[in-house]
Structures are given as structure tokens and as C-alpha cells.
Write a protein that holds these residues in place. Structure first.
Motif, PDB file in Angstrom:
ATOM      1  N   SER A   1       0.839  -1.192   0.000  1.00  0.00           N
ATOM      2  CA  SER A   1       0.000   0.000   0.000  1.00  0.00           C
ATOM      3  C   SER A   1       0.872   1.239   0.000  1.00  0.00           C
ATOM      4  O   SER A   1       2.002   1.230   0.498  1.00  0.00           O
ATOM      5  N   VAL A   2       0.350   2.299  -0.596  1.00  0.00           N
ATOM      6  CA  VAL A   2       1.013   3.599  -0.663  1.00  0.00           C
ATOM      7  C   VAL A   2       0.015   4.646  -0.195  1.00  0.00           C
ATOM      8  O   VAL A   2      -1.163   4.612  -0.589  1.00  0.00           O
ATOM      9  N   SER A   3       0.455   5.577   0.641  1.00  0.00           N
ATOM     10  CA  SER A   3      -0.451   6.645   1.071  1.00  0.00           C
ATOM     11  C   SER A   3       0.293   7.970   1.126  1.00  0.00           C
ATOM     12  O   SER A   3       1.501   8.020   1.425  1.00  0.00           O
ATOM     13  N   LEU A   4      -0.418   9.046   0.831  1.00  0.00           N
ATOM     14  CA  LEU A   4       0.117  10.408   0.851  1.00  0.00           C
ATOM     15  C   LEU A   4      -0.861  11.297   1.596  1.00  0.00           C
ATOM     16  O   LEU A   4      -2.072  11.277   1.315  1.00  0.00           O
ATOM     17  N   THR A   5      -0.337  12.084   2.524  1.00  0.00           N
ATOM     18  CA  THR A   5      -1.166  13.035   3.269  1.00  0.00           C
ATOM     19  C   THR A   5      -0.470  14.384   3.284  1.00  0.00           C
ATOM     20  O   THR A   5       0.699  14.488   3.681  1.00  0.00           O
TER      21      THR A   5
ATOM     22  N   VAL B   1      -6.584  19.213   4.736  1.00  0.00           N
ATOM     23  CA  VAL B   1      -5.892  17.927   4.830  1.00  0.00           C
ATOM     24  C   VAL B   1      -6.299  17.098   3.619  1.00  0.00           C
ATOM     25  O   VAL B   1      -7.465  16.724   3.466  1.00  0.00           O
ATOM     26  N   LEU B   2      -5.313  16.833   2.743  1.00  0.00           N
ATOM     27  CA  LEU B   2      -5.558  16.049   1.529  1.00  0.00           C
ATOM     28  C   LEU B   2      -4.908  14.676   1.701  1.00  0.00           C
ATOM     29  O   LEU B   2      -3.725  14.585   2.061  1.00  0.00           O
ATOM     30  N   HIS B   3      -5.656  13.647   1.446  1.00  0.00           N
ATOM     31  CA  HIS B   3      -5.122  12.290   1.628  1.00  0.00           C
ATOM     32  C   HIS B   3      -5.591  11.381   0.489  1.00  0.00           C
ATOM     33  O   HIS B   3      -6.735  11.456   0.026  1.00  0.00           O
ATOM     34  N   ALA B   4      -4.679  10.502   0.059  1.00  0.00           N
ATOM     35  CA  ALA B   4      -5.019   9.452  -0.906  1.00  0.00           C
ATOM     36  C   ALA B   4      -4.191   8.223  -0.567  1.00  0.00           C
ATOM     37  O   ALA B   4      -3.041   8.331  -0.131  1.00  0.00           O
TER      38      ALA B   4
ATOM     39  N   GLY C   1      -6.823  -3.972  -6.473  1.00  0.00           N
ATOM     40  CA  GLY C   1      -6.328  -2.760  -5.829  1.00  0.00           C
ATOM     41  C   GLY C   1      -7.457  -1.797  -5.543  1.00  0.00           C
ATOM     42  O   GLY C   1      -8.378  -1.641  -6.356  1.00  0.00           O
ATOM     43  N   LEU C   2      -7.389  -1.143  -4.393  1.00  0.00           N
ATOM     44  CA  LEU C   2      -8.426  -0.205  -3.970  1.00  0.00           C
ATOM     45  C   LEU C   2      -7.818   1.179  -3.766  1.00  0.00           C
ATOM     46  O   LEU C   2      -6.803   1.333  -3.072  1.00  0.00           O
ATOM     47  N   LEU C   3      -8.433   2.166  -4.375  1.00  0.00           N
ATOM     48  CA  LEU C   3      -8.001   3.556  -4.264  1.00  0.00           C
ATOM     49  C   LEU C   3      -9.001   4.323  -3.405  1.00  0.00           C
ATOM     50  O   LEU C   3     -10.204   4.334  -3.700  1.00  0.00           O
ATOM     51  N   ASN C   4      -8.500   4.957  -2.352  1.00  0.00           N
ATOM     52  CA  ASN C   4      -9.331   5.751  -1.451  1.00  0.00           C
ATOM     53  C   ASN C   4      -8.783   7.176  -1.390  1.00  0.00           C
ATOM     54  O   ASN C   4      -7.575   7.401  -1.580  1.00  0.00           O
ATOM     55  N   ALA C   5      -9.643   8.131  -1.092  1.00  0.00           N
ATOM     56  CA  ALA C   5      -9.199   9.514  -0.956  1.00  0.00           C
ATOM     57  C   ALA C   5     -10.115  10.254   0.011  1.00  0.00           C
ATOM     58  O   ALA C   5     -11.287   9.886   0.189  1.00  0.00           O
TER      59      ALA C   5
ATOM     60  N   ALA D   1     -10.274  24.314  15.812  1.00  0.00           N
ATOM     61  CA  ALA D   1     -10.198  23.030  16.505  1.00  0.00           C
ATOM     62  C   ALA D   1     -11.559  22.375  16.657  1.00  0.00           C
ATOM     63  O   ALA D   1     -11.643  21.238  17.134  1.00  0.00           O
ATOM     64  N   ASN D   2     -12.632  23.049  16.239  1.00  0.00           N
ATOM     65  CA  ASN D   2     -13.974  22.560  16.555  1.00  0.00           C
ATOM     66  C   ASN D   2     -14.728  21.938  15.392  1.00  0.00           C
ATOM     67  O   ASN D   2     -15.516  21.005  15.592  1.00  0.00           O
ATOM     68  N   ILE D   3     -14.526  22.416  14.195  1.00  0.00           N
ATOM     69  CA  ILE D   3     -15.362  21.983  13.071  1.00  0.00           C
ATOM     70  C   ILE D   3     -14.484  21.403  11.963  1.00  0.00           C
ATOM     71  O   ILE D   3     -13.460  21.980  11.596  1.00  0.00           O
ATOM     72  N   GLU D   4     -14.903  20.265  11.438  1.00  0.00           N
ATOM     73  CA  GLU D   4     -14.239  19.660  10.286  1.00  0.00           C
ATOM     74  C   GLU D   4     -15.290  19.286   9.255  1.00  0.00           C
ATOM     75  O   GLU D   4     -16.304  18.653   9.578  1.00  0.00           O
ATOM     76  N   LEU D   5     -15.038  19.678   8.015  1.00  0.00           N
ATOM     77  CA  LEU D   5     -15.874  19.302   6.873  1.00  0.00           C
ATOM     78  C   LEU D   5     -15.035  18.420   5.970  1.00  0.00           C
ATOM     79  O   LEU D   5     -13.889  18.750   5.655  1.00  0.00           O
ATOM     80  N   SER D   6     -15.576  17.301   5.544  1.00  0.00           N
ATOM     81  CA  SER D   6     -14.788  16.409   4.699  1.00  0.00           C
ATOM     82  C   SER D   6     -15.664  15.753   3.645  1.00  0.00           C
ATOM     83  O   SER D   6     -16.858  15.538   3.845  1.00  0.00           O
ATOM     84  N   VAL D   7     -15.040  15.459   2.522  1.00  0.00           N
ATOM     85  CA  VAL D   7     -15.634  14.604   1.494  1.00  0.00           C
ATOM     86  C   VAL D   7     -14.667  13.448   1.280  1.00  0.00           C
ATOM     87  O   VAL D   7     -13.448  13.597   1.416  1.00  0.00           O
ATOM     88  N   TRP D   8     -15.192  12.283   0.974  1.00  0.00           N
ATOM     89  CA  TRP D   8     -14.358  11.088   0.933  1.00  0.00           C
ATOM     90  C   TRP D   8     -14.900  10.101  -0.095  1.00  0.00           C
ATOM     91  O   TRP D   8     -16.067  10.172  -0.492  1.00  0.00           O
TER      92      TRP D   8
END
Length: 700
Positions: free
Chosen positions: A582-586, A597-600, A637-641, A649-656
Motif C-alpha cells: 500500500s502507498v499513502s500520501l497526506t 488535509v488532503l489524503h489518498a 487494488g483499492l483507491l481511497n481519498a 479546533a472545533n469543526i471539520e468538513l470532509s468529502v471522501w
């Protein structure tokens, strides 16, 4: 890291870990998880056979695979321990352990609320509230999650969804730390309720020469509205057909599972040592109906009801001074499991086969491990464990439930009349660990170790009068290095291992001469497993973290002679892919209004098998070869992002998104039925899923 990499279930841990393979779905509950580490795998969900991989939640051993497919909710960390275990804590296991630690109560008012929506009708709400009850002494933490999504697949024949999910999770923990005491107590209660419309199973192929199957198809055409109903050919129902996620089962399947537990963890500072006591009770209830042929015919279906309860008590004492440090412990475990499976097959003439049994398992153990500094850089470690297992079963299997026809020979019944057979067996064995580690410098750590462990023996609940199977033994050697480079901007971990397995336990499925569908375990082989594991974490520039893991595995039988004298040593051990990586980048990007915060990540698992069969004759080789091919799970193989915006420090919005390329793959196969019932089945893995999550956190 768990949140960023979307490691939200036990199953997803495998995609960040070398030589860990987790297969889901089974002929039993959809909540099952079959774990394998370094070629050591779980054989099934029976109450009288133990898993090769131990799963622990806050120090409590989870005995059955049906309770192992856990959601990682409000989790502090997950440890994956590879290789034989048992001299440091818990139960003896040959393959390794997953050690899950939850967040404990703290002395602040804090909490969070998280809401998620996604495709397939996903709706999920998670709430955490931590409340101080007595200042700096008593605090409580409550976690709740409710989650549901529509089916990932469809039963085209009955026009209903499959692989849907509806579950609720609760956990309440209370921690007391007296100001003037040298001890603390953590009490925890949890419960999971899960239900669905059943698992999506598909047929990959069938044996047209199977006369029983051919006659059934000719004489029982499906409903006229079903695809392909105009002829008695099975081709219209063979996967993938019209869609990868279509099945054609003729039964209204369902699955229900409830898991709950209570635990008390006491820590006491005795001055000269530290005492820990872990007392726990757990129960698992599951029931459901599986149409195991996934065809619009009555070939094989199974109604199961499983109840299991367990109690464990562990005492650990640790301490040391100067060059010597040590830990010792006592472990006690008991469980009772009731298994009832009512099945109908095309061989049973419409009658219901009843596999009915109760298992009582008890284990006692004493263990210890010490560390001694031979020099300021060289350390010796040595561990020992002694275990005694008691295995008692009561079998009440019947060939025909309605006619009350007992499956047990008269000579094997307890009283020669009643359909009941009581069996008992005891085992004892000693495990060990010896090792040396060398802290060459601040950035270089080297180690070598050898260990031995045993997988407990047991009984076959579904096969009356079968002999017990003996404990499986594993001896291994491992060398490794943990290195920091470039002022700790690069870290590498490297391990190479070699393991020899004897009295290897293997499972087989089929039908008895009375038409019963059954599975059984026996000691079948000697095997050798060797491999390499590599892990890398790098911080090439500010805000960026990159990681890479690789596991290679070479597993083969040295000897495998079955009960008929057939040489099966050319077969491939189950759940042993030759490699995974597995390979991951953050990348963290600070901005004036918060942080992006960008992650794949991408994970690949090489092809592996669940079942291998050796033909008993040259005439049968073509059929068995086809079964072996249909048992194979092709590499995938599975690709996630994930893209997240933290507003303070209180609110996080994310799409995944998960499986963004919509890879079509199988999580498990059931190809051994090709040689008996005439078909080979498989369970498709999850399709592409995506959604958005809003999280609000507060601390006072």
C-alpha cells in the motif's frame, strides 16, 4: 491516522499492514471476519475451534469470528502484532493479534457530534460525550453510533436488496482514580446490534455432469418472470451475468447479530510492581437464513442460530529495576457456545438436516517474560507460557428433523437410545520466546527472536463421531531492523521471518452419506511459511507524510496426507497472497481560516485462494482443477481519498471516497461445493462508495 486513512472497521486495517489478510462474508453470519497473518488463518466460526489470530478490545479477548468484524469507533490505537503470541498477555495464538484500544474517560467536559451522508443511502450519526463527575477522580464517557445504508447488491429473482446494513453501537465507560489512592478502576459496557437482508452471493460456475443438479434444474424451473426461466440451463445465473452485484437466490435471506459485553480493569501501584486485573464477560447472538447456492432452486440453504457467552479473568504483574524488567500473568477463560443449523439440500429429499451441538471450552494459563540488559545496548528477552485446555461438546445432530432420525450411530450415543453424544478432551502445551535486541545507536535498532506457540485443538460439532483435532504447533524465527534516517524525516522497518507448522488444522466441507451438509476440521499437514515485511514513513517536506508498506509471503505444504491417504501437498494454503502493498500520501496545508488535509491511498492484494482440492483420481482431475480456479480470488487494488477542511479546533468538513475506481473483486469464495453440490460460489466485495461528513468537537 485512523481517521485520515478511513480505517473505520477491522477489515480496513489490512490495507495498511503487510501480510495481514481479512476475508469477510461466510456461509454463516455476514458479521464474520476471517483473519490471516503470515499464512495463519481462521478456519471458521465454530464454537469448538479457536482463531489463529487473537482480537482484543481494551485487553479483552474476543473468542469468535462472529464478534470480530468491529467498527473502530472512538478508538485510540490499533496494534497489529505479527507472529506467535502468548508470553506477554491474553490467549495463545499462532499467527498474531489485533489489539484495539478505546479512548478512556478524561477529567474534562468534552465531546463530538459527527454526521455522514453518502451514496447507497448512507446515513450515519456518531456522538461522544465525556463528563467529569467528581473533580479529578471520577469521569464517564458515552459513545453512540447509528448507521444504515441500502444494499450494495440485488437479488434479481426476488427483487430485493442484499448487502445492506443497519446497526447501532453503544459504549459507556466510567473511570475512577482516587486522589489519595495508588489505583484506578475502569468499567466498560458495550453493545452492537446489526441486521441486514442477507449477503450477496453469486455463482461463478457449475458442474453440468452433476446428475443430481441436472435433474433438479430440469424438474424445477424457476418463476416465469425470472431471467432465463424458459429453459433449464443455469447459464443465465452464472456471474457476472447482467451486473457484477446481481444474485438469484430463491430464499428471503436475513442476518441478525447482537454482541455485548462488560469489563472491569483495575490497575494498582504496589510500589515494587504494577498489578493489572482484567475481568470481562461477553455474549454473541446471531441468527439468519442463507441461500448458499444463490440460484433460483433449492440446492442448499441454511438457517442458523448461534449463541455464545464467555468469561475471562487475567492478572498481570510487572516491574523491574536496574538491568532487569519483567511481566508475569495468569489467564482464565471459559465459554459456552450453542450452535443450531437447519439445512435443506437437493440430496435430503426435502427433509431438514439438523446440526445441533453445544461446546464448553475452558483454558488456564500462566505466562511470563523478562528483559535483561546484557550491556547498555544489548538486551536479552525470554518468555514462557504453560496452557491447559478443556474441550467438552454435546452433539444432537439429526438427519431428518421432522422424522426425528438421529445422525449418530447407536453405538456412539450416550445411552444407546437418545440422540445425544457427549465428548471430552484435554490438552496442555508450553510456548516460549527467546530474543536479542541491539540499540546500535539512537537511530538503529536491530533484533532477532525465535518463538513457539500453539493453536488449541477441539471437536467437530457438525460431524457426529468424528475424532477431535489436536493443537497446531508453530515455530518461527524472525530478524528485523528499525531505522531512522535524515534527522528522523525517514523511518524504515524491516523484518524477515521463517515459520514451520506441524499438525496444521484444515477444514473441509461436503455432504455425508445421509445427505447432511457438513464441515469438519482435522490435522492434515506440515507446512512452511516465510516472508519479508517492509514499512516506510517519510516526511519529505513540511506538512507532507508519505508511507509505503510491503509484505511478501511464500507458504507451502511440506506434507499433506488426508484421511483417505490422498497426497494433497501440492495445494496452496488458504489466505496466503504472495504479496500485498500500500502507498499513502497526506498533505496538510495551513490557511488563514484553518487547515486543509488532503489524503489518498492505494492498496493492492495479490491473488489468493480460500480452498484447494486434490482430485482422488485422474478422471476427477478436470473438475477439481476447475474448482481450484474458481476458488482463486484475483489480485485487486483499492483507491481511497479524503479531503478535509478543519475550521479551527472545533469543526471539520470532509468529502471522501472508497474504491474510487469501482474495482470489482471478491472478498471470499466457496468453490469447494463444486465437487459435491455442483456449483462454485463467491461473495463480491464492496463497490465504490462516497459521501460527506461534518464533525463538531468541543472541550471545556
Amino acid at each position: 491516522m485512523l481517521q485520515v486513512k478511513q480505517i473505520e472497521t477491522i477489515e480496513s486495517v489490512q490495507y495498511s499492514t503487510p501480510n495481514l489478510n481479512i476475508s469477510t462474508n461466510s456461509p454463516n453470519s455476514s458479521g464474520f471476519a476471517f483473519l490471516a497473518i503470515r499464512g495463519q488463518s481462521n478456519l471458521g466460526g465454530g464454537a469448538s475451534n479457536d482463531p489463529a489470530i487473537g482480537v482484543y478490545v481494551d485487553g479483552v479477548y474476543i473468542a469468535r469470528p462472529g464478534g470480530s468484524l468491529l467498527d473502530l469507533i472512538d478508538t485510540r490505537q490499533v496494534e497489529v502484532l505479527r507472529g506467535p503470541q502468548g508470553t506477554l498477555f491474553g490467549r495463545n495464538t499462532t499467527g498474531g493479534a489485533l489489539n484495539i484500544s478505546s479512548n478512556e474517560p478524561v477529567h474534562n467536559l468534552e465531546g463530538s457530534v459527527q454526521a455522514t451522508m453518502g451514496n447507497y443511502g448512507l446515513k450515519q450519526v456518531t456522538g461522544v460525550i465525556n463528563v467529569p463527575l467528581i473533580e479529578d477522580e471520577l469521569a464517564a464517557r458515552l459513545v453512540y453510533r447509528t448507521s444504515e445504508h441500502d444494499g450494495y447488491g440485488d437479488n434479481v429473482f426476488l427483487r430485493r436488496e442484499l448487502n445492506d446494513d443497519d446497526r447501532d453501537f453503544y459504549r459507556l465507560s466510567v473511570k475512577y482514580e482516587p486522589r489519595e489512592g495508588d489505583w484506578d478502576l475502569l468499567l466498560t459496557a458495550d453493545r452492537t446490534d446489526q441486521e441486514d437482508n442477507g449477503q450477496l452471493q453469486v455463482v461463478r460456475g457449475y458442474n453440468a455432469a452433476n446428475s443430481a443438479l441436472a435433474n433438479l434444474v430440469r424438474n424445477n424451473a424457476p418463476d416465469e418472470n425470472a431471467p432465463g426461466s424458459a429453459d433449464d440451463n443455469l447459464d443465465p445465473y452464472v456471474h457476472p451475468g447482467s451486473d457484477w452485484y446481481d444474485g438469484f437466490a430463491s430464499e428471503n435471506e436475513f442476518s441478525e447479530l447482537t454482541s455485548e459485553g462488560l469489563s472491569a480493569t483495575l490497575n494498582v501501584d504496589l510500589g515494587w510492581s504494577q498489578l493489572k486485573s482484567i475481568t470481562a464477560w461477553r455474549s454473541l447472538e446471531s441468527n439468519g437464513l442463507n441461500d448458499l447456492d444463490a440460484l433460483p432452486y433449492l440446492i442448499l440453504n441454511s438457517n442458523y442460530v448461534n449463541d455464545q457467552s464467555q468469561f475471562s479473568q487475567e492478572l498481570q504483574l510487572s516491574g523491574g529495576s536496574g538491568a532487569l524488567n519483567w511481566i508475569g500473568g495468569l489467564f482464565y477463560f471459559e465459554e459456552e457456545g450453542d450452535e443450531l443449523t437447519r439445512s435443506q439440500t437437493m440430496f435430503s429429499g426435502g427433509g431438514v438436516n439438523r446440526n445441533d451441538g453445544t461446546a464448553e471450552n475452558t483454558s488456564y494459563a500462566a505466562y511470563g517474560q523478562l528483559y535483561y540488559d546484557l550491556t547498555d545496548k544489548l538486551r536479552l528477552s525470554a518468555g514462557l507460557r504453560y496452557t491447559e485446555d478443556e474441550r467438552d461438546v454435546e452433539l444432537r445432530n439429526k438427519v431428518n428433523e421432522a422424522l426425528n432420525v438421529c445422525a449418530l450411530p447407536v453405538s456412539d450415543r450416550d445411552d444407546g437410545v437418545t440422540c445425544k453424544q457427549s465428548l471430552s478432551v484435554d490438552y496442555d502445551y508450553t510456548s516460549y520466546l527467546f530474543g536479542l535486541d541491539y540499540q546500535m545507536s539512537e537511530n538503529v535498532f536491530l533484533y532477532a527472536k525465535t518463538s513457539r506457540a500453539f493453536l488449541a485443538g477441539g471437536w467437530n460439532l457438525r460431524n457426529g463421531s468424528a475424532p477431535s483435532f489436536e493443537p497446531e504447533e508453530v515455530n518461527d524465527i524472525e530478524f528485523g531492523a528499525k531505522l531512522d534516517w535524515l534527522d528522523s524525516r525517514l523511518r524504515t522497518n524491516f523484518a524477515v521471518f521463517y515459520a514451520e507448522q506441524s499438525d496444521v488444522q484444515r477444514s473441509a466441507t461436503g455432504i455425508t452419506n445421509t445427505g447432511q451438509a457438513t464441515s469438519f476440521i482435522r490435522n492434515a499437514a506440515e507446512a512452511t511459511v516465510q516472508g519479508v515485511e517492509f514499512e516506510l514513513v517519510a516526511v519529505p517536506w513540511e506538512g507532507m507524510e508519505a508511507s509505503f508498506v510491503l509484505g511478501t509471503l511464500d507458504a507451502e505444504y511440506d506434507e499433506f496426507i488426508d484421511s483417505t491417504g490422498l497426497d494433497r501437498s501440492k495445494e496452496t494454503p488458504p489466505q496466503s497472497p504472495e504479496y500485498n502493498y500500500s502507498v499513502s500520501l497526506t498533505q496538510n496545508i495551513p490557511v488563514s481560516y484553518g487547515e486543509w488535509v488532503l489524503h489518498a491511498d492505494y492498496a493492492y492484494v495479490d491473488d489468493f485462494v480460500i480452498w484447494q482440492g486434490t482430485a482422488p483420481s485422474a478422471a476427477a482431475e478436470a473438475l477439481f482443477a476447475r474448482g481450484r480456479a474458481l476458488s482463486n480470488i484475483d489480485g485487486y487494488g483499492l483507491l481511497n481519498a479524503r479531503l478535509a477542511l478543519n475550521l479551527g479546533a472545533n469543526i471539520e468538513l470532509s468529502v471522501w471516497g472508497r474504491n474510487l475506481t469501482d474495482e470489482e473483486y471478491f472478498s471470499r469464495t466457496q468453490a469447494d461445493f463444486l465437487t459435491s453440490f455442483g456449483y462454485a460460489g463467491a461473495y463480491p466485495g464492496d463497490p465504490r462508495t462516497y459521501g460527506a461528513t461534518v464533525t463538531y468537537r468541543f472541550v471545556k
